[in-house]
Design a protein around this motif. Sequence first.
Motif: not given
Length: 447
Positions: A431-442
């Motif tokens: 869940v954390l990995l998906q959140e960082v990828a989707s919300n913090l990485c362009p």
Amino acid sequence: PLSTVTPTPATERIHSCTSLPSFHSLLQEHRGVLALFTIEICHLSRRAQPLFEEFARDKSSNSSPVAFVQVDLNATRSAAAVGIEFGVRATPTFMFFVYEIQGCDVQQLRMQLAMFLHPVHPHLALSLPALDLLGLEPILFKWVPDFDTMSKKLRSFLDSATTWFQPFDTSLSKVDTMLVLFGTVIPYVKAFHTSQCLPLHPLFDLWHDVTSSMSWNMPEDQLFPLLDLWRLALLDEKVSAWCADRNGLDSPLGLFLSKACKWSSKKYLLTLLRMLSNAFSNRGLGWKILLSTQKNLAILLEHTLVHEDTDIRKSASSLAFNIFARLQELRIENLCKGDEEGADHLEMEISMTLLNAEWEASIACAVLAAIEREIDGVIVHRQVAALGLIVRFSPFIDHLLQLLGASHAQRMLRNKFGNGGNWNMTETACVLLQEVASNLCPPSVSV
């Protein structure tokens, strides 16, 4: 005659809304609205009232684009319709229009209000529950070794030293070094970690002299038991506070860090990483490390995050998390304070001087490279957490976003997420990995 209540400056700035038309009118007239939905008989609503008045007093002005609105849902049927319109399900509820906070979480309210009134960072409006769930407590290494075995090992290493050079900053002979080490230092650390009565306060300056003498006269691969003593000792508030007052090579941490390189032994690197991680248990010492050794820290992380040894990679990932948890902690404090008079802007001063954009970018690149290569789910979890903390409230966000886009970080993390079920990734880590990828990485960009 009936007595009258004189309104305070705070209550004068709060609009009392009793109907949907008046509420929509406020939304049209102001850039934003902070609304408090209450019920008079609700005790949490009564607790929230003075907090709301404080916000109105401190943040509102005649020229403010933000309106403060209170809606008593029990006042009239029209007022209740406002709550129904916006799906209010509990009282008190604060709505920032886009923010909604149920209950009375004071710290969260202060931070969201500062973000709402001062939208200066592209990530302020993001909701990142998985990253928030991690908290900012440092990862510590508290394992206590067998002190008798450690003493025997140190004694054998010291006995094998055939010559003894006395460095310029200490005049300790080999005999003196052994007397202080076995007579004062080890008993102190042992007592602290076995719940015994501590001996008399040791002379920490003399302890550092012992460390300096040993580092000059013993090969690096024999120093790891000494580092391990410091690892344990830094969990003692008196020791970590003393270290926070030392600079450069006068600090045992700076001394040990200066000796590390990519060819250092596994035992030395592993113990050094764990010792530095424990140093971040003390806020002042954590800042001293960031201020005085940031270049060496970046170099250390660049080669230990991708080291062939699993334990070293795990410890390096813990250190990276601790570093940016400390930075995040102060960044959040400054967000909560906003532009209040006397707000502590130390974090910004540090970021704009010693901790610069290139420094953050170099560690972000090291963490990205480590995530792409890593196959251990626990380590990936810590690395992704560190990356999230690096990016979230960085003052160099434009620079970092360009870097992440050019590095195809989002695509790499999503590929990692797709493979997570095959190599021991927990659901929380996924869940954390998906959140960082989707919300913090362009999205990826071409350079």
